[in-house]
Every structure is written in C-alpha cells, then in structure tokens.
Design a protein around this motif. Sequence first.
Motif, PDB file in Angstrom:
ATOM      1  N   ASP A 138       7.583   0.965   0.666  1.00 50.14           N
ATOM      2  CA  ASP A 138       6.625   1.318  -0.404  1.00 50.14           C
ATOM      3  C   ASP A 138       5.195   1.345   0.141  1.00 50.14           C
ATOM      4  O   ASP A 138       4.403   2.249  -0.160  1.00 50.14           O
ATOM      5  CB  ASP A 138       6.756   0.351  -1.594  1.00 50.14           C
ATOM      6  CG  ASP A 138       6.536  -1.109  -1.198  1.00 50.14           C
ATOM      7  OD1 ASP A 138       6.699  -1.448   0.002  1.00 50.14           O
ATOM      8  OD2 ASP A 138       6.201  -1.916  -2.083  1.00 50.14           O
ATOM      9  N   GLN A 139       4.885   0.373   1.000  1.00 48.67           N
ATOM     10  CA  GLN A 139       3.539   0.292   1.590  1.00 48.67           C
ATOM     11  C   GLN A 139       3.286   1.497   2.507  1.00 48.67           C
ATOM     12  O   GLN A 139       2.225   2.119   2.480  1.00 48.67           O
ATOM     13  CB  GLN A 139       3.450  -1.018   2.387  1.00 48.67           C
ATOM     14  CG  GLN A 139       2.187  -1.250   3.153  1.00 48.67           C
ATOM     15  CD  GLN A 139       2.434  -2.128   4.367  1.00 48.67           C
ATOM     16  OE1 GLN A 139       3.503  -2.069   4.976  1.00 48.67           O
ATOM     17  NE2 GLN A 139       1.452  -2.953   4.711  1.00 48.67           N
ATOM     18  N   ALA A 140       4.313   1.853   3.310  1.00 51.51           N
ATOM     19  CA  ALA A 140       4.179   2.993   4.231  1.00 51.51           C
ATOM     20  C   ALA A 140       3.972   4.290   3.452  1.00 51.51           C
ATOM     21  O   ALA A 140       3.131   5.125   3.823  1.00 51.51           O
ATOM     22  CB  ALA A 140       5.424   3.097   5.114  1.00 51.51           C
ATOM     23  N   LEU A 141       4.714   4.466   2.360  1.00 51.41           N
ATOM     24  CA  LEU A 141       4.565   5.683   1.551  1.00 51.41           C
ATOM     25  C   LEU A 141       3.156   5.761   0.963  1.00 51.41           C
ATOM     26  O   LEU A 141       2.498   6.808   1.036  1.00 51.41           O
ATOM     27  CB  LEU A 141       5.609   5.713   0.426  1.00 51.41           C
ATOM     28  CG  LEU A 141       7.050   6.023   0.865  1.00 51.41           C
ATOM     29  CD1 LEU A 141       8.024   5.747  -0.274  1.00 51.41           C
ATOM     30  CD2 LEU A 141       7.187   7.466   1.338  1.00 51.41           C
ATOM     31  N   ASP A 142       2.667   4.647   0.401  1.00 52.31           N
ATOM     32  CA  ASP A 142       1.317   4.639  -0.193  1.00 52.31           C
ATOM     33  C   ASP A 142       0.254   4.944   0.870  1.00 52.31           C
ATOM     34  O   ASP A 142      -0.655   5.733   0.649  1.00 52.31           O
ATOM     35  CB  ASP A 142       1.006   3.262  -0.811  1.00 52.31           C
ATOM     36  CG  ASP A 142       1.762   3.050  -2.108  1.00 52.31           C
ATOM     37  OD1 ASP A 142       2.346   4.024  -2.634  1.00 52.31           O
ATOM     38  OD2 ASP A 142       1.783   1.900  -2.586  1.00 52.31           O
ATOM     39  N   ALA A 156       0.438   8.544   2.168  1.00 52.41           N
ATOM     40  CA  ALA A 156      -0.087   9.459   1.138  1.00 52.41           C
ATOM     41  C   ALA A 156      -1.613   9.416   1.139  1.00 52.41           C
ATOM     42  O   ALA A 156      -2.284  10.443   1.021  1.00 52.41           O
ATOM     43  CB  ALA A 156       0.458   9.063  -0.229  1.00 52.41           C
ATOM     44  N   ARG A 157      -2.170   8.226   1.323  1.00 55.13           N
ATOM     45  CA  ARG A 157      -3.631   8.094   1.347  1.00 55.13           C
ATOM     46  C   ARG A 157      -4.243   8.811   2.556  1.00 55.13           C
ATOM     47  O   ARG A 157      -5.265   9.483   2.454  1.00 55.13           O
ATOM     48  CB  ARG A 157      -3.958   6.590   1.394  1.00 55.13           C
ATOM     49  CG  ARG A 157      -5.313   6.322   0.900  1.00 55.13           C
ATOM     50  CD  ARG A 157      -5.657   4.877   0.790  1.00 55.13           C
ATOM     51  NE  ARG A 157      -7.096   4.828   0.945  1.00 55.13           N
ATOM     52  CZ  ARG A 157      -7.761   3.800   1.424  1.00 55.13           C
ATOM     53  NH1 ARG A 157      -7.123   2.703   1.777  1.00 55.13           N
ATOM     54  NH2 ARG A 157      -9.067   3.853   1.553  1.00 55.13           N
ATOM     55  N   LEU A 158      -3.566   8.679   3.714  1.00 55.52           N
ATOM     56  CA  LEU A 158      -4.082   9.369   4.908  1.00 55.52           C
ATOM     57  C   LEU A 158      -4.053  10.880   4.695  1.00 55.52           C
ATOM     58  O   LEU A 158      -4.926  11.601   5.185  1.00 55.52           O
ATOM     59  CB  LEU A 158      -3.259   8.985   6.149  1.00 55.52           C
ATOM     60  CG  LEU A 158      -3.445   7.555   6.659  1.00 55.52           C
ATOM     61  CD1 LEU A 158      -2.513   7.265   7.833  1.00 55.52           C
ATOM     62  CD2 LEU A 158      -4.904   7.303   7.070  1.00 55.52           C
ATOM     63  N   MET A 159      -3.047  11.361   3.965  1.00 53.85           N
ATOM     64  CA  MET A 159      -2.973  12.805   3.713  1.00 53.85           C
ATOM     65  C   MET A 159      -3.981  13.227   2.641  1.00 53.85           C
ATOM     66  O   MET A 159      -4.730  14.175   2.831  1.00 53.85           O
ATOM     67  CB  MET A 159      -1.549  13.195   3.306  1.00 53.85           C
ATOM     68  CG  MET A 159      -0.562  12.962   4.450  1.00 53.85           C
ATOM     69  SD  MET A 159       1.092  13.512   4.092  1.00 53.85           S
ATOM     70  CE  MET A 159       1.031  15.196   4.651  1.00 53.85           C
ATOM     71  N   ARG A 160      -4.026  12.506   1.509  1.00 54.30           N
ATOM     72  CA  ARG A 160      -4.911  12.892   0.390  1.00 54.30           C
ATOM     73  C   ARG A 160      -6.378  12.723   0.747  1.00 54.30           C
ATOM     74  O   ARG A 160      -7.179  13.617   0.582  1.00 54.30           O
ATOM     75  CB  ARG A 160      -4.642  11.995  -0.814  1.00 54.30           C
ATOM     76  CG  ARG A 160      -3.478  12.410  -1.636  1.00 54.30           C
ATOM     77  CD  ARG A 160      -3.598  11.762  -3.028  1.00 54.30           C
ATOM     78  NE  ARG A 160      -2.302  11.740  -3.634  1.00 54.30           N
ATOM     79  CZ  ARG A 160      -1.537  10.651  -3.757  1.00 54.30           C
ATOM     80  NH1 ARG A 160      -1.968   9.479  -3.351  1.00 54.30           N
ATOM     81  NH2 ARG A 160      -0.350  10.738  -4.301  1.00 54.30           N
ATOM     82  N   LEU A 178       9.597   8.449   4.751  1.00 53.82           N
ATOM     83  CA  LEU A 178       8.398   9.308   4.741  1.00 53.82           C
ATOM     84  C   LEU A 178       8.799  10.783   4.775  1.00 53.82           C
ATOM     85  O   LEU A 178       8.306  11.590   3.983  1.00 53.82           O
ATOM     86  CB  LEU A 178       7.500   8.980   5.947  1.00 53.82           C
ATOM     87  CG  LEU A 178       6.807   7.607   5.937  1.00 53.82           C
ATOM     88  CD1 LEU A 178       6.148   7.328   7.280  1.00 53.82           C
ATOM     89  CD2 LEU A 178       5.754   7.545   4.835  1.00 53.82           C
ATOM     90  N   THR A 179       9.699  11.122   5.689  1.00 60.19           N
ATOM     91  CA  THR A 179      10.056  12.547   5.838  1.00 60.19           C
ATOM     92  C   THR A 179      10.817  13.041   4.598  1.00 60.19           C
ATOM     93  O   THR A 179      10.695  14.202   4.228  1.00 60.19           O
ATOM     94  CB  THR A 179      10.853  12.812   7.131  1.00 60.19           C
ATOM     95  OG1 THR A 179      12.018  11.979   7.131  1.00 60.19           O
ATOM     96  CG2 THR A 179      10.037  12.520   8.365  1.00 60.19           C
ATOM     97  N   ALA A 180      11.560  12.139   3.918  1.00 57.74           N
ATOM     98  CA  ALA A 180      12.267  12.531   2.688  1.00 57.74           C
ATOM     99  C   ALA A 180      11.270  12.918   1.599  1.00 57.74           C
ATOM    100  O   ALA A 180      11.602  13.670   0.684  1.00 57.74           O
ATOM    101  CB  ALA A 180      13.152  11.390   2.197  1.00 57.74           C
ATOM    102  N   GLN A 181      10.043  12.404   1.701  1.00 56.80           N
ATOM    103  CA  GLN A 181       9.006  12.742   0.711  1.00 56.80           C
ATOM    104  C   GLN A 181       8.113  13.885   1.195  1.00 56.80           C
ATOM    105  O   GLN A 181       7.048  14.128   0.613  1.00 56.80           O
ATOM    106  CB  GLN A 181       8.128  11.508   0.419  1.00 56.80           C
ATOM    107  CG  GLN A 181       8.872  10.367  -0.220  1.00 56.80           C
ATOM    108  CD  GLN A 181       9.503  10.734  -1.556  1.00 56.80           C
ATOM    109  OE1 GLN A 181       8.923  11.487  -2.342  1.00 56.80           O
ATOM    110  NE2 GLN A 181      10.708  10.242  -1.804  1.00 56.80           N
ATOM    111  N   GLY A 182       8.515  14.537   2.279  1.00 64.22           N
ATOM    112  CA  GLY A 182       7.734  15.692   2.747  1.00 64.22           C
ATOM    113  C   GLY A 182       6.539  15.320   3.601  1.00 64.22           C
ATOM    114  O   GLY A 182       5.625  16.127   3.776  1.00 64.22           O
ATOM    115  N   ILE A 183       6.524  14.101   4.134  1.00 63.31           N
ATOM    116  CA  ILE A 183       5.410  13.679   5.002  1.00 63.31           C
ATOM    117  C   ILE A 183       5.850  13.822   6.457  1.00 63.31           C
ATOM    118  O   ILE A 183       6.735  13.079   6.909  1.00 63.31           O
ATOM    119  CB  ILE A 183       5.007  12.212   4.705  1.00 63.31           C
ATOM    120  CG1 ILE A 183       4.569  12.088   3.243  1.00 63.31           C
ATOM    121  CG2 ILE A 183       3.923  11.737   5.661  1.00 63.31           C
ATOM    122  CD1 ILE A 183       4.293  10.668   2.788  1.00 63.31           C
TER     123      ILE A 183
END
Length: 268
Positions: free
Chosen positions: A97-101, A104-108, A130-135
């Motif tokens: 969960d922390q890695a996803l957040d 996402a912040r580094l991308m946004r 991460l890759t499952a969420q398109g990152i």
Amino acid sequence: MAECARVTATTLLRLKERGEKISCVTSYDASFTCLLEDAGVEIVLVGDSLGMVLQGHDSTLPVTMEDMVYHASCVARAGRSALRIVDMPFMSYSRVDQALDNAARLMREGGAQMVKLEGGEQVSGIVAALTAQGIPVCGHLGLIPQSVHQLGGYRVQGRDAESAQRLRDDALLLQEAGASALVLECIPTALAKQVSESLKIPTIGIGAGPECDGQVLVLYDLLGITPGKRPGFSHNFLEHAADIPAALRAYVEAVKAGSFPAQQHSFD
Ligand code: KIV
C-alpha cells in the motif's frame, strides 16, 4: 523547436531488439535535463544518488520522498523526449500500500514515467503490485546502495557462484513481475552478459561491463566534479571536451559505439 519523439518502455525494448545501446544519465534539475536531451540520451534517471552528490550525505539513505518529488518535478518541467525514471527512496516501498501511494505521488507530483526500486525476490511482489496498476518499474540488482550497510560497503557483487545464481534468478523474477528495465550495478562483466542475454527487457549497467543493453552514469561522475575519489567504473568525459554539452555528446557517442565502458571501467 522541433517535436522530438518520446522515449517509452516500448522504445527501450525495440532498441534492445535492434542491438542499439541505450544511454542514460542521472539528472536532478531542469537545465541539465535540457542539455542531456539535446545530447541524445534516451533516459534521464532522477537518482537518489542526489543524496550524495547534491546533499553531501555519505549514502542515499537520508533521501526522502519530498526530496525525490522536488527534484523529479524540476526535471519533468524541462523534459521533452527522454524517458524519466525516478528512484523510490529508502523505505518508501516496504509495503504494497505504501509503495503504491509513493509511486503514484512520484508520477502525479514528480512527473515520473517509470519508478526504480532496489532488490530482487524480496521486492518482486511490490513490483507485481505496481505494474498491475499500470506503473512502469525499473529494477536494480547487484550493488544496491540502499542496502550498503547490509552489503558491508560499496563493493562488487555476484563474484561467487551462489550470489551470481541468486542474481540471475532475481533478474528473471523481476522480469516476470512486470519490470520494464533492470539496472545492474557493480557486477562482473560475464555475469552481466549472462543476465542481459537471458532477459527480454533491457539491462542498464553501471560498473557492469560493456555487454549490458545500455549504460548509466551519475552526471557529476561523468563531468568529473564529484568531490573525492571518482568511482573506478566511471570516466570524466569533460576532460577532453570543449564544454559540458560536448562532454555529454561524447558520452552518448561512446555508449552507442560500445567504446564505453572499456575494460578499465569493468570488473572480472
Ligand atoms: O541513484 C542513482 O543515481 C542510481 C544509479 C547509480 C543507477 O541508482
């Protein structure tokens, strides 16, 4: 200004298939990003090496998410063509969960187009999430600086049969987890060759010999302005160049021609 084609993860795959070497340099600000893109680099890496070369720490461990977002956004404001990979700092990806957040912040907020994280089997679940969420994700094996204290210093990795096999296995695991590229740092040339040949995704070497699919250097090492001793795998491209843009072009040309790294920048 002419529109230049954007480098994506697909571009990197095509370059590997064609056998064309990929050039990558770290960047932490807008001005150098423009110069690097003008010189023709395919990837700018907002590396957490900024903790050492910009902030003066003796490791990358003190670097925070705020630092990475700030420097990534400086780079993103200037970026036009090169793929922007941004490092996830120490302990920013220890849980899914922390890695996803944080990714996402580094991308946004930071404009990252791919994130990089260090480690093999222990992070393969994070890479898959991460890759499952398109990152898009770039892996990093060998000398992984965020684990410097566990490794007992900045030293060449994968020299014995057991650790070499672990590294080969980890590389395949990261590819299976969906990684788009893999940095190989400070490992023997022969091992880097085996890993590069076994993967579909490109390997980007630093102190890993000439057989990787691409090369990366820390910008300040490439320009010979890192305080203290320059790493042996690096080369000062400014020494024989008229100015900084010429030094950056010389690096890209040497990577493309396969003349950098030479044997003296590599390990057995
Ligand atoms: O942080 C960085 O600059 C890196 C490179 C050394 C690959 O990870």
